[in-house]
Design an enzyme around this catalytic site. Structure first.
Site, PDB file in Angstrom:
ATOM      1  N   TYR A 124      85.843  28.694  74.059  1.00  0.00           N
ATOM      2  CA  TYR A 124      85.281  27.685  74.955  1.00  0.00           C
ATOM      3  C   TYR A 124      86.339  26.708  75.457  1.00  0.00           C
ATOM      4  O   TYR A 124      86.029  25.825  76.252  1.00  0.00           O
ATOM      5  CB  TYR A 124      84.167  26.904  74.246  1.00  0.00           C
ATOM      6  CG  TYR A 124      82.877  27.668  74.179  1.00  0.00           C
ATOM      7  CD1 TYR A 124      82.770  28.791  73.390  1.00  0.00           C
ATOM      8  CD2 TYR A 124      81.764  27.269  74.902  1.00  0.00           C
ATOM      9  CE1 TYR A 124      81.594  29.511  73.316  1.00  0.00           C
ATOM     10  CE2 TYR A 124      80.582  27.982  74.832  1.00  0.00           C
ATOM     11  CZ  TYR A 124      80.502  29.091  74.037  1.00  0.00           C
ATOM     12  OH  TYR A 124      79.333  29.792  73.972  1.00  0.00           O
ATOM     13  N   LYS A 171      85.341  36.851  61.751  1.00  0.00           N
ATOM     14  CA  LYS A 171      85.848  38.213  61.999  1.00  0.00           C
ATOM     15  C   LYS A 171      87.329  38.198  61.633  1.00  0.00           C
ATOM     16  O   LYS A 171      88.196  38.608  62.419  1.00  0.00           O
ATOM     17  CB  LYS A 171      85.606  38.584  63.480  1.00  0.00           C
ATOM     18  CG  LYS A 171      85.816  40.038  63.797  1.00  0.00           C
ATOM     19  CD  LYS A 171      84.640  40.927  63.443  1.00  0.00           C
ATOM     20  CE  LYS A 171      84.973  42.391  63.658  1.00  0.00           C
ATOM     21  NZ  LYS A 171      83.938  43.312  63.184  1.00  0.00           N
ATOM     22  N   ASP A 204      79.481  40.762  62.207  1.00  0.00           N
ATOM     23  CA  ASP A 204      78.597  41.900  62.511  1.00  0.00           C
ATOM     24  C   ASP A 204      77.633  42.152  61.347  1.00  0.00           C
ATOM     25  O   ASP A 204      76.431  42.362  61.531  1.00  0.00           O
ATOM     26  CB  ASP A 204      79.386  43.161  62.884  1.00  0.00           C
ATOM     27  CG  ASP A 204      80.661  43.341  62.078  1.00  0.00           C
ATOM     28  OD1 ASP A 204      80.948  42.478  61.227  1.00  0.00           O
ATOM     29  OD2 ASP A 204      81.373  44.334  62.275  1.00  0.00           O
ATOM     30  N   ASP A 228      77.203  30.234  69.083  1.00  0.00           N
ATOM     31  CA  ASP A 228      76.353  30.346  70.266  1.00  0.00           C
ATOM     32  C   ASP A 228      75.489  31.603  70.168  1.00  0.00           C
ATOM     33  O   ASP A 228      74.269  31.569  70.342  1.00  0.00           O
ATOM     34  CB  ASP A 228      77.268  30.419  71.497  1.00  0.00           C
ATOM     35  CG  ASP A 228      76.481  30.512  72.785  1.00  0.00           C
ATOM     36  OD1 ASP A 228      75.456  29.815  72.891  1.00  0.00           O
ATOM     37  OD2 ASP A 228      76.877  31.276  73.676  1.00  0.00           O
ATOM     38  N   ASP A 232      71.069  32.108  69.192  1.00  0.00           N
ATOM     39  CA  ASP A 232      70.001  32.767  69.948  1.00  0.00           C
ATOM     40  C   ASP A 232      69.343  33.860  69.112  1.00  0.00           C
ATOM     41  O   ASP A 232      68.128  34.054  69.153  1.00  0.00           O
ATOM     42  CB  ASP A 232      70.542  33.360  71.260  1.00  0.00           C
ATOM     43  CG  ASP A 232      70.595  32.315  72.372  1.00  0.00           C
ATOM     44  OD1 ASP A 232      70.799  31.128  72.047  1.00  0.00           O
ATOM     45  OD2 ASP A 232      70.422  32.675  73.546  1.00  0.00           O
TER      46      ASP A 232
END
Ligand code: ATP
Length: 332
Positions: A124, A171, A204, A228, A232
């Site tokens: 970002y 990750k 993941d 982010d 969701d």
């Protein structure tokens, strides 16, 4: 009672509809809150030819607390995300999103987790360039300062809110330097909080675990982009974006805003679910030290949603934004 001034940015798309309902709920609490309107995003562009006017920033800094609806950033060159700009300018480093099951509504019951998302850096940072025709780079920035700051906030939050566990999601097996640094900072901070269990999950695997058994999670600590996306996903577990509140917290001020965007597909149709905005308002009350009233607002929302008659279309019902809002006001 001394009145509390709050900057209110109604926002774009469904923003004004859900803000109008939220204001009625605020009035029903009988607290002395004074909403001072301010513009940002599309509305500010039309009024002042700029997306984030100085007067809006000044007002937020002065009041220290703002409630914000969703803002649309015009698509195209020259416009940076207005939401990102606000968070960066006001140094709102922690994005806190509590995700809880709502009885009789959420597809998964018993979920009670908090997304703790770093809010100022990562991809970002918006540093992108074309290094040759057909080859672009987007730079992921992770710093020790910001990673330590968000980890500290997550553990402090866990202590204050009776949470038992913090899980870093990463990750680092692929991004050894950037995500590696994020983890290193979280591990170091965790040592000062022996009462809170600390563990780590690769992003993941975390997504798979979240959809198989979300009840196992408590506080999730994430960099900006993973935060982010996982927000969701988590919203989907409890019934969708119309239900999940959020806060952007800094050292000097805070902006409260729901997880969802401006939902242009349903704007102006009276279909938007105002629940997320009302629960965001309740989060703000908690922050202002009005925890008891915040709990009453939450209870009124849950009681209302238990009745199918007051559910909006996103929850399979036929109620309008206003009908749901009025029922919450009556319940209060
Ligand atoms: P952004 O990039 O700003 O997050 P977006 O387009 O990715 O925006 P949303 O605007 O949140 O995402 O919309 C995603 C979907 O969720 C849309 O179909 C929208 O109608 C729905 N949605 C979002 N918020 C609500 C709400 N409060 N009530 C009902 N539906 C909603």
């Amino acid at each position: 009672m001394k009145s509390i001034p709050i900057t209110l940015i109604e926002g774009d798309g469904i923003g004004p509809e859900i803000a109008s309902v939220m204001k009625k709920v605020a009035q029903a609490t009988q607290l002395s809150l004074v909403f001072e309107p301010a513009l940002a995003g599309q509305a500010a562009l039309e009024a002042y030819a700029e997306l984030l006017p100085d007067r809006t920033l000044k007002q937020i800094k002065q009041n220290k607390v703002a409630l914000k609806g969703p803002l649309t950033t015009p698509v195209g060159k020259g416009f940076r995300s207005i939401n990102v700009l606000l968070r960066k300018t006001l140094k709102l480093f922690a994005n806190v999103r509590p995700v809880r099951s709502i009885p009789q509504i959420s597809p998964y019951q018993g979920v009670d987790l908090v997304i703790m998302r770093e809010n100022t850096e990562d991809l970002y940072a918006g540093i992108e360039h074309e290094i040759a025709p057909g080859v672009v780079e987007s730079i992921k920035v992770i710093t020790r300062v910001a990673s330590t700051r968000i980890a500290q906030y997550a553990f402090e939050y866990a202590m204050k809110n009776g949470r038992k566990r913090v899980t870093s999601i990463h990750k680092a097996n692929i991004m050894k330097l950037s995500d590696g640094l994020f983890l290193e900072c979280a591990r170091k901070v965790s040592k000062a909080y022996p009462k809170i269990q600390y563990d780590e999950l690769i992003v993941d695997n975390a997504c798979m675990q979240l959809v198989s058994k979300p009840q196992q999670f408590d506080v999730l600590l994430l960099e900006n982009l993973y935060g982010d996306i996982v927000s969701d996903l988590a919203a989907g577990l409890v019934g969708g974006l119309g239900l999940v509140p959020g806060a952007n917290i800094g050292k000097k001020c805070a902006i409260f805003e729901s997880v969802h965007g401006s939902a242009p597909d349903i704007a102006g149709q009276g279909k938007a679910n105002p629940t997320a905005m009302i629960l965001t308002f309740a989060m703000m009350l908690e922050y202002l030290g009005k925890g008891k009233v915040a709990k009453q607002v939450e209870a009124a929302v849950f009681k209302t949603l238990a009745n199918k008659r007051f559910r909006t279309p996103d929850l399979g019902g036929r109620a309008s934004t206003e009908e749901l809002g009025e029922a919450v006001v009556r319940a209060l």
